[in-house]
Design an enzyme around this catalytic site. Structure first.
Site, PDB file in Angstrom:
ATOM      1  CE  LYS A 116      48.625-112.254  -6.382  1.00 31.18           C
ATOM      2  NZ  LYS A 116      47.706-111.680  -5.407  1.00 31.18           N
ATOM      3  CE  LYS A 198      49.391-102.131 -12.994  1.00 28.27           C
ATOM      4  NZ  LYS A 198      48.141-102.853 -12.774  1.00 28.27           N
ATOM      5  CE  LYS A 201      50.300-102.338  -3.703  1.00 23.11           C
ATOM      6  NZ  LYS A 201      49.180-101.445  -3.651  1.00 23.11           N
TER       7      LYS A 201
END
Ligand code: TRP
Length: 334
Positions: A116, A198, A201
């Site tokens: 992140k 994976k 969204k």
């Protein structure tokens, strides 16, 4: 068995306002099933949400929608507590305490922090770094026995265990040491455009992602365009990641085994298989979407759910926090 206290399961969800088919089939449908055998405590992690910048109106709207989706997908308030994290201030309070029982080095090893901070290089805030302490607080406040998580969150649950054991060792048993729960059912749903990744969204290519909010046309189009191999045989095998993923999804939705699916589509190509998967998914999502729409039109009911569930969660959280404060040596108000 009947008189034994049910084990407690805790899970929290990001409040992005939408879920993917992967979230649903891989996690939430399983969490819905767990409600029968466990005492479940579920919540929306809106405190975690601000580790990245949020638009206030969007955050509010998305939190409401996420709550409605969870109910629509089958979280049952007769059995389960479903609350919003910021409504229970004990999360922030215990998170501070746990910050002081977690080492800088431990947090530096968290792979999600490393990922992140690369994605949000302009905003590597302290909250992003101590995020796992807040997550440990989420889990430990409720004395959770099990935390159902995917691979990406396992390291955070391990940290919660370490911190719990450390605190228990320094004082006396205070926290249940939680175990990660790897689901028995439930697929790992991959992107329809890149079956090695994976389904997500936040993918740039939304053709690979089915959202719970997608209408039937969008679902059909995305499945028809799904990346597959060139041999055109519906068979579960190595090297056929695209087809394997579609078969997983179809199996998950219809309950059919891989062998049954292979037999069903024997002699038929991908041209028949892909729309069949799409139809099955459309049928699966239809009632969820209808219930979601109904709930979003009844904001008063949702607000009533928030108001009823927050105190139930807070009661459990408060009991743990009191114990913690007492052991540390804080003077408790009488
Ligand atoms: N970090 C989790 C995620 O990104 C969400 C979360 C917050 C969570 N607190 C939790 C998950 C406690 C399980 C238990 O999906």
């Amino acid at each position: 068995m009947e008189n034994e206290r049910k084990k407690r399961v805790l899970s929290m969800y990001q409040c992005t306002g939408t879920f993917t088919l992967g979230n649903y089939l891989g996690a939430i449908r399983n969490h819905v099933r767990l409600q029968d055998d466990y005492e479940c405590v579920y919540a929306l992690a809106d405190l975690h949400a601000i580790t990245v910048r949020q638009d206030p109106a969007e955050l509010r709207k998305n939190t409401l929608a996420s709550y409605a989706y969870l109910l629509a997908m089958g979280i049952d308030l007769e059995k389960t507590i479903l609350f919003i994290q910021s409504h229970v201030p004990e999360h922030s309070q215990l998170a501070w305490v746990l910050n002081c029982y977690t080492q800088f080095g431990e947090l530096s090893r968290m792979t999600q922090f490393k990922d992140k901070s690369q994605q949000h290089a302009d905003n590597i805030n302290a909250g992003l770094f101590t995020y796992p302490c807040l997550m440990a607080a989420d889990i430990l406040l409720y004395q959770a026995d099990f935390v159902p998580v995917g691979a990406d969150q396992k390291q955070h649950v391990e940290l919660a265990r370490d911190v719990a054991e450390r605190f228990n060792g320094l004082y006396s048993p205070t926290f249940t040491v939680p175990e990660p729960m790897i689901p028995k059912h439930g697929a790992r749903v991959m992107s329809l455009q890149d079956p090695t990744k994976k389904m997500s969204k936040s993918d740039e290519n939304m053709n690979g992602t089915i959202l719970m909010s997608d209408d039937p046309d969008a679902i059909m189009r995305k499945f028809k365009r799904a990346k597959t191999d060139s041999d055109s045989v519906v068979r579960y095998a190595e090297g056929k990641e695209g087809i394997n993923n579609l078969m997983e999804i179809y199996s998950c939705v219809t309950g059919k085994t891989m062998e049954e699916i292979e037999r069903e589509f024997e002699g038929k190509g991908y041209g028949e298989f892909k729309p069949a998967v799409a139809e099955a998914v459309i049928d699966e999502l239809r009632p969820v979407q209808a219930e979601f729409a109904r709930l979003m039109n009844d904001k008063a009911y949702l607000e009533q759910c928030f108001a009823e569930n927050a105190p139930k969660a807070q009661y459990l959280a408060w009991k743990t926090l009191q114990k913690v404060m007492k052991k540390i040596g804080y003077i408790l108000l009488k």
